[in-house]
Scaffold this motif. Structure first.
Motif, PDB file in Angstrom:
ATOM      1  N   SER A   1     -32.906  38.857 -23.202  1.00 48.83           N
ATOM      2  CA  SER A   1     -32.983  39.871 -24.550  1.00 48.83           C
ATOM      3  C   SER A   1     -34.334  39.151 -25.715  1.00 48.83           C
ATOM      4  O   SER A   1     -34.973  37.934 -25.444  1.00 48.83           O
ATOM      5  CB  SER A   1     -32.374  40.050 -25.317  1.00 48.83           C
ATOM      6  OG  SER A   1     -31.083  38.106 -25.565  1.00 48.83           O
ATOM      7  N   MET A   2     -35.205  39.220 -26.294  1.00 54.56           N
ATOM      8  CA  MET A   2     -36.180  38.769 -27.247  1.00 54.56           C
ATOM      9  C   MET A   2     -35.265  37.445 -27.811  1.00 54.56           C
ATOM     10  O   MET A   2     -35.603  36.708 -27.648  1.00 54.56           O
ATOM     11  CB  MET A   2     -36.187  39.642 -28.208  1.00 54.56           C
ATOM     12  CG  MET A   2     -37.629  38.637 -29.323  1.00 54.56           C
ATOM     13  SD  MET A   2     -38.969  38.517 -28.252  1.00 54.56           S
ATOM     14  CE  MET A   2     -39.720  39.499 -27.327  1.00 54.56           C
ATOM     15  N   ILE A   3     -33.978  37.736 -28.504  1.00 50.51           N
ATOM     16  CA  ILE A   3     -33.424  36.120 -29.191  1.00 50.51           C
ATOM     17  C   ILE A   3     -33.256  35.018 -28.207  1.00 50.51           C
ATOM     18  O   ILE A   3     -32.846  34.098 -28.406  1.00 50.51           O
ATOM     19  CB  ILE A   3     -31.447  36.867 -29.397  1.00 50.51           C
ATOM     20  CG1 ILE A   3     -31.360  35.701 -30.852  1.00 50.51           C
ATOM     21  CG2 ILE A   3     -30.521  37.177 -28.661  1.00 50.51           C
ATOM     22  CD1 ILE A   3     -30.318  36.407 -31.660  1.00 50.51           C
ATOM     23  N   ASP A   4     -32.916  35.474 -26.476  1.00 46.96           N
ATOM     24  CA  ASP A   4     -32.356  34.349 -26.097  1.00 46.96           C
ATOM     25  C   ASP A   4     -33.638  33.833 -25.562  1.00 46.96           C
ATOM     26  O   ASP A   4     -33.721  32.414 -25.450  1.00 46.96           O
ATOM     27  CB  ASP A   4     -32.368  35.147 -24.583  1.00 46.96           C
ATOM     28  CG  ASP A   4     -31.622  34.216 -23.430  1.00 46.96           C
ATOM     29  OD1 ASP A   4     -30.837  33.244 -24.660  1.00 46.96           O
ATOM     30  OD2 ASP A   4     -31.267  34.221 -22.667  1.00 46.96           O
ATOM     31  N   ILE A   5     -35.198  34.439 -25.764  1.00 49.83           N
ATOM     32  CA  ILE A   5     -35.976  33.732 -25.522  1.00 49.83           C
ATOM     33  C   ILE A   5     -36.115  33.261 -25.832  1.00 49.83           C
ATOM     34  O   ILE A   5     -36.803  31.903 -25.984  1.00 49.83           O
ATOM     35  CB  ILE A   5     -37.099  35.513 -25.141  1.00 49.83           C
ATOM     36  CG1 ILE A   5     -37.098  35.906 -23.898  1.00 49.83           C
ATOM     37  CG2 ILE A   5     -38.988  34.235 -25.312  1.00 49.83           C
ATOM     38  CD1 ILE A   5     -37.987  35.113 -22.244  1.00 49.83           C
ATOM     39  N   PHE A   6     -36.087  33.230 -27.398  1.00 53.65           N
ATOM     40  CA  PHE A   6     -37.007  32.436 -28.379  1.00 53.65           C
ATOM     41  C   PHE A   6     -35.767  31.203 -28.663  1.00 53.65           C
ATOM     42  O   PHE A   6     -36.703  30.356 -28.438  1.00 53.65           O
ATOM     43  CB  PHE A   6     -36.472  33.072 -29.832  1.00 53.65           C
ATOM     44  CG  PHE A   6     -36.894  32.343 -31.265  1.00 53.65           C
ATOM     45  CD1 PHE A   6     -37.419  32.235 -32.063  1.00 53.65           C
ATOM     46  CD2 PHE A   6     -35.586  32.014 -31.703  1.00 53.65           C
ATOM     47  CE1 PHE A   6     -38.044  31.888 -32.544  1.00 53.65           C
ATOM     48  CE2 PHE A   6     -35.731  31.055 -32.800  1.00 53.65           C
ATOM     49  CZ  PHE A   6     -37.100  31.058 -33.208  1.00 53.65           C
ATOM     50  N   PHE A   7     -34.782  31.542 -28.416  1.00 56.27           N
ATOM     51  CA  PHE A   7     -33.517  30.544 -28.587  1.00 56.27           C
ATOM     52  C   PHE A   7     -34.231  29.101 -27.493  1.00 56.27           C
ATOM     53  O   PHE A   7     -33.659  28.441 -27.468  1.00 56.27           O
ATOM     54  CB  PHE A   7     -31.983  30.697 -28.541  1.00 56.27           C
ATOM     55  CG  PHE A   7     -31.659  31.085 -29.920  1.00 56.27           C
ATOM     56  CD1 PHE A   7     -30.637  30.345 -30.325  1.00 56.27           C
ATOM     57  CD2 PHE A   7     -32.430  32.361 -30.760  1.00 56.27           C
ATOM     58  CE1 PHE A   7     -30.129  30.404 -32.210  1.00 56.27           C
ATOM     59  CE2 PHE A   7     -31.913  32.334 -31.818  1.00 56.27           C
ATOM     60  CZ  PHE A   7     -30.402  31.420 -32.081  1.00 56.27           C
ATOM     61  N   ILE A   8     -33.775  29.863 -26.110  1.00 58.50           N
ATOM     62  CA  ILE A   8     -34.619  28.941 -25.125  1.00 58.50           C
ATOM     63  C   ILE A   8     -35.722  28.231 -25.521  1.00 58.50           C
ATOM     64  O   ILE A   8     -35.825  27.173 -24.997  1.00 58.50           O
ATOM     65  CB  ILE A   8     -34.665  29.930 -23.984  1.00 58.50           C
ATOM     66  CG1 ILE A   8     -33.035  30.781 -23.130  1.00 58.50           C
ATOM     67  CG2 ILE A   8     -34.828  29.111 -22.459  1.00 58.50           C
ATOM     68  CD1 ILE A   8     -33.231  31.464 -22.427  1.00 58.50           C
TER      69      ILE A   8
ATOM     70  N   THR B   1     -22.726  22.717 -28.414  1.00 64.14           N
ATOM     71  CA  THR B   1     -24.020  22.764 -27.724  1.00 64.14           C
ATOM     72  C   THR B   1     -23.643  22.043 -26.058  1.00 64.14           C
ATOM     73  O   THR B   1     -23.099  23.274 -24.919  1.00 64.14           O
ATOM     74  CB  THR B   1     -24.804  21.859 -27.865  1.00 64.14           C
ATOM     75  OG1 THR B   1     -25.487  22.051 -28.685  1.00 64.14           O
ATOM     76  CG2 THR B   1     -25.950  22.008 -26.564  1.00 64.14           C
ATOM     77  N   ALA B   2     -22.140  21.112 -26.077  1.00 66.57           N
ATOM     78  CA  ALA B   2     -22.068  20.720 -24.534  1.00 66.57           C
ATOM     79  C   ALA B   2     -20.899  21.016 -24.340  1.00 66.57           C
ATOM     80  O   ALA B   2     -20.991  21.741 -22.965  1.00 66.57           O
ATOM     81  CB  ALA B   2     -21.733  19.084 -24.643  1.00 66.57           C
ATOM     82  N   SER B   3     -19.917  21.791 -24.973  1.00 68.89           N
ATOM     83  CA  SER B   3     -18.693  22.306 -24.828  1.00 68.89           C
ATOM     84  C   SER B   3     -19.067  24.062 -24.355  1.00 68.89           C
ATOM     85  O   SER B   3     -18.567  24.693 -23.717  1.00 68.89           O
ATOM     86  CB  SER B   3     -17.877  22.905 -26.113  1.00 68.89           C
ATOM     87  OG  SER B   3     -17.387  21.443 -26.711  1.00 68.89           O
TER      88      SER B   3
ATOM     89  N   SER C   1     -27.925  32.593 -24.208  1.00 63.44           N
ATOM     90  CA  SER C   1     -27.131  31.559 -22.909  1.00 63.44           C
ATOM     91  C   SER C   1     -27.401  30.522 -23.445  1.00 63.44           C
ATOM     92  O   SER C   1     -27.901  30.253 -24.533  1.00 63.44           O
ATOM     93  CB  SER C   1     -28.620  32.299 -21.628  1.00 63.44           C
ATOM     94  OG  SER C   1     -29.709  31.229 -22.486  1.00 63.44           O
ATOM     95  N   PRO C   2     -26.280  29.541 -22.489  1.00 65.01           N
ATOM     96  CA  PRO C   2     -26.169  28.379 -22.936  1.00 65.01           C
ATOM     97  C   PRO C   2     -28.002  27.810 -21.900  1.00 65.01           C
ATOM     98  O   PRO C   2     -27.554  26.847 -22.716  1.00 65.01           O
ATOM     99  CB  PRO C   2     -25.596  27.892 -20.777  1.00 65.01           C
ATOM    100  CG  PRO C   2     -25.252  29.285 -20.494  1.00 65.01           C
ATOM    101  CD  PRO C   2     -25.913  30.088 -20.856  1.00 65.01           C
ATOM    102  N   GLU C   3     -28.801  28.316 -21.548  1.00 62.74           N
ATOM    103  CA  GLU C   3     -29.883  27.493 -21.478  1.00 62.74           C
ATOM    104  C   GLU C   3     -30.888  27.305 -22.932  1.00 62.74           C
ATOM    105  O   GLU C   3     -30.784  26.468 -22.501  1.00 62.74           O
ATOM    106  CB  GLU C   3     -30.981  27.817 -20.618  1.00 62.74           C
ATOM    107  CG  GLU C   3     -30.394  27.478 -19.325  1.00 62.74           C
ATOM    108  CD  GLU C   3     -29.629  28.665 -18.484  1.00 62.74           C
ATOM    109  OE1 GLU C   3     -29.338  28.570 -17.278  1.00 62.74           O
ATOM    110  OE2 GLU C   3     -28.878  29.644 -19.291  1.00 62.74           O
ATOM    111  N   GLY C   4     -29.941  27.863 -24.368  1.00 63.69           N
ATOM    112  CA  GLY C   4     -30.777  28.839 -25.214  1.00 63.69           C
ATOM    113  C   GLY C   4     -29.989  27.615 -27.056  1.00 63.69           C
ATOM    114  O   GLY C   4     -29.954  27.515 -27.167  1.00 63.69           O
TER     115      GLY C   4
END
Length: 566
Positions: free
Chosen positions: A242-249, A492-494, A517-520
């Protein structure tokens, strides 16, 4: 001369070079050990910075991710490159002017608090161990194939090499070792890329060849789209995220880069702020040589991999005639074939016809073999992969060592220890850290680049807001900074631990917060850090006037700003 003998010659010669440099440049004082006495020229420091930053994730795994993910893999390319620009322009000169050579040291003094320093030490150790796990895993992957040893044994051998030049040489030894490692690494990356670009496109410049046509007259990207779609994969140039996941990663990788302690410390190894700026420019040039080549390497590798496994007709090659590169990598367990229909043929696809399991981390390393390049090129890539992983591992281990010996012991728990005692403590801490890093390399939590992405997210959610606010918000106080760092890294760690370790079955877009996602998630952790810090600041006293005056002075990063331990 056999390929295996060439591999032994190239790898062992590189090891001898690294150890020889470490002995020549061994640290004799804590300043040597921590910042190479601040006397490194900007050009070699730029090369060392590039080697430190371009880890196994960049050399081994990034092109592999681009090869398998296509468009989705570009987040790593954009995030890491943009992050370095952000660090070089917005943070490095100011931190250099402040004069503290570790991130916890900066945070402890800027926020006039031993509690802030201790929280920063914990964050630095956590981030660095997460990052170093990917590097040690990369060492094991290279050794398992090219020196024909078990992956775990490869990690142990790598631990021994890093132990010698990190514990003995400190930052002084690591700096000049990384200059040599950069030369090995970049040569090993670009030479096979030129060969393969010539074979596929007839153009010796990979960056241009990737945007051109194959020798068959088909656009390279069109061929990749066709191969992917015919085999049940998404089109290579289409994204599935998704665009939001791309942006956040991408954002997490960018701001995480700007908060990585092992990269920041490199700007204290040069004599002054001006040289820090020059060093940043040179590092960006040296990094660009690899990063502009990576998409071509990933794309060419995918074309060759599919055509050598499935055959030119796409029907699957006879198992008895499977390519030599597949047989070589099968011995490592990183590629396997399960003949589900019993026809004796291999088949690679993106649907239920698939019979191949392929570890993404092998693509760059296997690329010369897939393209049937000369043995010396394969040997060169083996040496380059090891150089990439070892260079960053050494930098990270030094950060862990420094955080314990300098920031925790000297500046906090045991302020009266001598320079010699502090140096001994630093070496002991480095040795212990290498042991823990080896364990994490043997039991990695994911692909090399994926593990590194988690480290960047942790750095983004903990250090970046504290550093930015520390430089550009002169009234920001210790209460806000400490609260923000704790909330950011714990959240973030949790999130990462829950989806990657506690309940991996739930790791799907439907269960992620806002589809992130966890990566982002490090980007959201960073925003929480900023929000908590600013809210707490509103209800507490601002920083003392003398601290505000210091912050005001570093906003004009001119002058020497000599690194100081006090």
């Amino acid at each position: 001369m056999s390929t295996q003998l060439l591999i032994y010659i190239f790898v062992l010669s590189s090891f001898a070079l690294y150890i020889g440099i470490a002995i020549w440049a061994r640290a004799g004082s804590t300043k040597d050990f921590y910042v190479a006495s601040g006397g490194v020229h900007p050009i070699p420091n730029g090369m060392a910075t590039a080697a430190d930053w371009m880890s196994a994730a960049s050399f081994i795994s990034m092109a592999g991710l681009i090869s398998f993910l296509g468009y989705d893999g570009s987040v790593y390319l954009m995030g890491w490159t943009g992050g370095y620009v952000l660090l070089a322009l917005c943070l490095a000169p100011y931190l250099r002017k402040f004069g503290k050579f570790t991130v916890p040291d900066f945070i402890g003094d800027r926020y006039y608090s031993q509690t802030a320093r201790t929280v920063a030490v914990v964050c630095a150790i956590f981030v660095s161990f997460t990052y170093v796990a990917g590097q040690m895993r990369g060492v094991g992957v290279v050794f398992s194939r090219f020196l024909e040893v078990d992956v775990n044994m490869g990690v142990i051998i790598g631990m021994g090499i890093v132990f010698v030049y990190a514990v003995l040489g400190g930052m002084k030894g690591i700096t000049y070792t990384q200059v040599a490692q950069y030369c090995v690494m970049i040569f090993a990356y670009i030479v096979p890329a030129i060969f393969i670009s010539l074979l596929i496109t007839g153009n010796p410049i990979p960056q241009i060849g990737f945007g051109g046509t194959t020798t068959e007259g088909i656009a390279v990207l069109d061929k990749l789209d066709g191969l992917n779609q015919d085999l049940g994969f998404a089109a290579y140039t289409d994204g599935t995220k998704s665009m939001i996941d791309i942006f956040f990663i991408t954002a997490a990788l960018m701001v995480g880069t700007a908060g990585l302690p092992h990269v920041i410390v490199r700007f204290f190894t040069v004599p002054n702020v001006t040289d820090a700026r020059k060093s940043a420019g040179w590092a960006l040039f040296f990094i660009a040589l690899l990063y502009t080549t990576a998409p071509a390497v990933g794309g060419f590798a995918r074309i060759n991999m599919i055509e050598t496994i499935n055959g030119a007709d796409g029907a699957g090659t006879l198992y008895a005639e499977r390519p030599e590169w597949v047989r070589n990598w099968e011995t490592t367990g990183l590629i396997s074939h399960n003949d589900t229909n019993g026809d004796g043929r291999m088949f690679y696809s993106g649907d239920d016809r698939n019979e191949m399991t392929i570890d993404r981390d092998i693509m760059v390393l296997a690329n010369p073999e897939i393209a049937d390049l000369p043995g010396w090129v394969i040997a060169l890539v083996a040496a380059g992969g090891l150089a990439a992983a070892l260079s960053t591992a050494a930098g990270l281990l030094l950060v862990i060592s420094t955080s314990i010996s300098h920031d925790l012991l000297k500046r906090n728990l045991m302020p009266n220890i001598t320079d010699k005692q502090e140096l001994i403590a630093a070496r002991i801490a480095a040795a212990v850290a290498i042991g823990i890093a080896g364990y994490l390399g043997i039991n990695p939590p994911g692909f090399v680049a994926q593990v590194v992405a988690f480290a960047f997210g942790l750095a983004a959610s903990s250090f970046f807001p504290a550093i930015i606010l520390g430089i550009f918000h002169k009234r920001m106080n210790k209460e806000g900074a400490v609260a923000g760092m704790i909330v950011g890294i714990v959240f973030t760690a949790s999130y990462i631990i829950f989806f990657k370790f506690i309940n991996p079955a739930a790791n799907t877009p439907d269960n992620w917060f806002f589809g992130i996602s966890p990566e982002g998630i490090g980007t959201l952790g960073m925003l929480l850090n900023f929000a908590v810090a600013l809210v707490v600041f509103k209800f507490t006293k601002p920083a003392p006037e003398e601290v505000q005056e210091v912050v005001e002075s570093i906003r004009y990063p001119k002058g020497v700003g000599e690194a100081s331990a006090h």
